[in-house]
Design an enzyme around this catalytic site. Sequence first.
Site, PDB file in Angstrom:
ATOM      1  N   HIS A  94     -53.842  -2.910  65.816  1.00 17.01           N
ATOM      2  CA  HIS A  94     -53.119  -1.954  65.154  1.00 17.01           C
ATOM      3  C   HIS A  94     -52.026  -2.306  64.389  1.00 17.01           C
ATOM      4  CE1 HIS A  94     -55.127   1.025  68.233  1.00 17.01           C
ATOM      5  NE2 HIS A  94     -54.928   1.767  67.040  1.00 17.01           N
TER       6      HIS A  94
ATOM      7  N   ARG B 183     -69.473   6.623  58.941  1.00 17.08           N
ATOM      8  CA  ARG B 183     -70.099   5.682  60.066  1.00 17.08           C
ATOM      9  C   ARG B 183     -69.736   6.266  61.446  1.00 17.08           C
ATOM     10  NH1 ARG B 183     -68.371   1.226  56.686  1.00 17.08           N
ATOM     11  NH2 ARG B 183     -69.974  -0.413  56.343  1.00 17.08           N
TER      12      ARG B 183
ATOM     13  N   ARG C 227     -73.826   9.425  58.430  1.00 15.95           N
ATOM     14  CA  ARG C 227     -74.809   8.611  58.743  1.00 15.95           C
ATOM     15  C   ARG C 227     -74.997   8.703  60.336  1.00 15.95           C
ATOM     16  NH1 ARG C 227     -74.295   2.354  57.799  1.00 15.95           N
ATOM     17  NH2 ARG C 227     -72.788   2.392  59.716  1.00 15.95           N
TER      18      ARG C 227
ATOM     19  N   GLU D 185     -81.348  -0.501  53.071  1.00 17.09           N
ATOM     20  CA  GLU D 185     -80.507  -1.705  53.608  1.00 17.09           C
ATOM     21  C   GLU D 185     -81.406  -2.408  54.083  1.00 17.09           C
ATOM     22  OE1 GLU D 185     -77.515  -0.639  56.486  1.00 17.09           O
ATOM     23  OE2 GLU D 185     -79.145   0.833  57.597  1.00 17.09           O
TER      24      GLU D 185
ATOM     25  N   ASP E 175     -76.099  -4.954  54.751  1.00 18.40           N
ATOM     26  CA  ASP E 175     -77.341  -5.348  55.701  1.00 18.40           C
ATOM     27  C   ASP E 175     -78.475  -5.863  54.624  1.00 18.40           C
ATOM     28  OD1 ASP E 175     -77.060  -5.459  58.308  1.00 18.40           O
ATOM     29  OD2 ASP E 175     -76.666  -3.096  58.096  1.00 18.40           O
TER      30      ASP E 175
ATOM     31  N   CYS F 191     -73.199   2.172  49.354  1.00 21.20           N
ATOM     32  CA  CYS F 191     -72.027   2.452  50.145  1.00 21.20           C
ATOM     33  C   CYS F 191     -71.764   0.972  50.922  1.00 21.20           C
ATOM     34  CB  CYS F 191     -72.183   3.469  51.162  1.00 21.20           C
ATOM     35  SG  CYS F 191     -73.845   3.296  51.952  1.00 21.20           S
TER      36      CYS F 191
HETATM   37  C1  PEP Z   1     -74.230  -1.720  54.929  1.00 25.67           C
HETATM   38  O1  PEP Z   1     -75.174  -2.189  55.618  1.00 25.67           O
HETATM   39  O2  PEP Z   1     -74.129  -2.242  53.697  1.00 25.67           O
HETATM   40  C2  PEP Z   1     -73.713  -0.605  55.287  1.00 25.67           C
HETATM   41  C3  PEP Z   1     -72.802   0.216  54.479  1.00 25.67           C
HETATM   42  O3  PEP Z   1     -73.510  -0.050  56.676  1.00 25.67           O
HETATM   43  P1  PEP Z   1     -73.067  -1.273  57.941  1.00 25.67           P
HETATM   44  O4  PEP Z   1     -72.072  -2.008  57.026  1.00 25.67           O
HETATM   45  O5  PEP Z   1     -72.368   0.014  58.690  1.00 25.67           O
HETATM   46  O6  PEP Z   1     -73.876  -1.925  58.436  1.00 25.67           O
HETATM   47 MG    MG Z   2     -75.873  -1.408  57.341  1.00 24.93          MG
END
Ligand code: PEP
Ligand code: MG
Length: 544
Positions: free
Chosen positions: A188, A296, A332, A431, A455, A502
Amino acid sequence: MIKYTGKGVYGAVAIGNVSVFKRQGAEVKHDHVEDIEAEKARVEKAKELAIEQLQAIYEKALKEVGEDHAQIFEVHMMMLEDEDYNDSIINLIDTRKVNAEYAVKVTADNFAEMFASMDDSYMQARAADVKDISNRLIACLGGGGSSDASGDGKYVVCADDLAPSETVSLDKEKVLAFVTSHGSSNSHTAILARNMNIPAIIGVGDEFLENIKDGDFVIVDGFTGEVYVDPDPETLEVMTKKQTEDIEKKKLLQDLKGKENVTLDGTRIKIFANIGSVKNVGAVLQNDAGGIGLFRSEFLYLENDDYPTEEEQFKAYRKVLEDMGGRKVIIRTLDIGADKQVDYFNLDKEENPAMGIRAIRICLTRPEIFRTQLRALYRASAYGSLGIMFPMITSVSELEKINTICESVRAELKAEGVVIPDNVEHGIMIETPAAAVISDLLAPMCDFFSVGTNDLTQYTLACDRQNPKIEPFVDTHHEAILRLIKMAAENAHKHNCWIGICGELGADTTLTETFLRMGIDELSVSPTFVLKVRDQVRKIDLSK
Ligand code: PEP
Ligand code: MG
C-alpha cells in the site's frame, strides 16, 4: 558520488537533502511483570489511543488521497480489534508474565512471519500492516505515537520500509521523495506514493540506509529506480534537465484533458483505461479516459475468502457502470489460474499452469461459477453501457458453448422479469496465437476483439511472462506479434467487429502509429497512461 539502484514505483525526479525516518517504539525491552491484570489494562488503554490516532489518520488520508486509499486505516482499526491478534497478546501476558510491549512485539513478529510466508503477494504485503499497527500500539503503551521524519523544508525521506500509516502521516508538503531499503511494489505504501504523485523508489538495499545520513544531498530518479548520493556536477546537470522536462511534460499532458484522441489527419481512436477494482474508477475519470476497456473481474475473487455472491458482484458491476455515467465499460469474466491462484477454487497443482485450467477453461468446466457471474453482469447491464469479454479463447467451439450459456442465462433472467438492454456487447480477448489465426472464424460471432498482448507475447514467443530471467529473449515488438494483431484487425473489420488492445503494449507510444495504421479502434491502458497516449495520437499524421 555513489549510485544505488532499486525499483521506481512512481516516475518523477527529486533533488534535495535526506531526512532519515525515525521511528518510535522500535526498541522493546523484555520485562517480567507480577501484576498481570494491570498489564492487560495498559493494553486496552493503548488500544483505545491507537484507534483514536488511526481515526485521525484516516480522516487526513481521506482528504489527501481519497476514500479508496484511506480505507487501509479502517482495516488497521479492524486489525487492532482482531480476536486472534488480541488473544495472542493477552495469552503471552497471562502465561509468560511479560510486559505488554514485549507481548505486542512477539505477536507482531509471529503474525508478520505468517503473512510473509503466504504464497499470495497481497497477503505477504499485509506483514507490513501488522508491524505498523503493532509499532503504533507499542508507542501508545509509552503514551505517545510514532514520529515523522519531516522537519522544516522539503526532504527526501529515507527509511528501511515505510508503513502505510507512516507514509500518509508525513506532511506531503515537506516530502520530495521516498526511498526505502525494502518494500514491494504491491504494498500500500507504493500505491499511496503513486497516488500522492511523489517520486518513490523501493528496495535499494540495506547498504543504502547504513551509509545515508540526515542532510546528505541526493537525486532520486523514480523512472530508473536510481538514487545518486552526493552527485557529481555532470549528473546533477543531466538530472536537473530531466526533472524540468518531466515537469513540463506532465503540465502539458494536463492540458490534454477534454481534448479529442484525433490524429493530425483526422483519424479518431478511443482511449480507454484498465482497472482491477471498483476503487480504480476515480483514476479513470481523473485521467479523462473515454471508458473502461478492461475490468479484470478476477480481482473480486482474489480479494475474497470465498466465491463472491451474485449480489456482491452485481453491486460491484453496477457501481462501475453507474460511476462511468454511460461510457463503455468492458468487464472481463474471471481469469483465474496461472499466476492468479485462489485457494477456495481448489485448483489442482499443475506443471504448467499458464497452459492449464485457467480463465474460460474454468468457467466452462464449472458452469455454476460462470452462470453466477453472468447473472450479475446481465443484471447490472441496465445501469450503463456494458461489454462482456471472455479471456483465453482458442476455438470456435468454446465460443459456441459460451454463447449457449449466455443465451440460457439471459432467458432465465428474462423469465424472472429482469430487463436486459439490447446494447450489451460480447467480445473476446485475442491473447492466444490460435485466436488470432482463426480470427476470421471468431469475428462473426463477436461484437469486439481486445488483444491481450501480455499473454499473446508469452504464448507466441514461448516466453513465460512470470520469469524475469527470460526478459532478454522477449522482443515485445516481434514481427510475429505485430502480424497476429494485424491479422485480427483485418478479420475483425471484415465482419463488423471492432478491435482494441488492452495488454501493456497498448501504452507503448512507439507503436501507436503502427496500431493506428492497422486500424485498431481502441487502446485500453493503465489510467496514468491515458494522456500520454492521447498526446502521441495527436502528433501522428497518417496521410504521410
Ligand atoms: C493480457 O494478457 O494482455 C491481458 C490484458 O490480460 P492479463 O494481463 O490480465 O492476463
Ligand atoms: Mg491475459
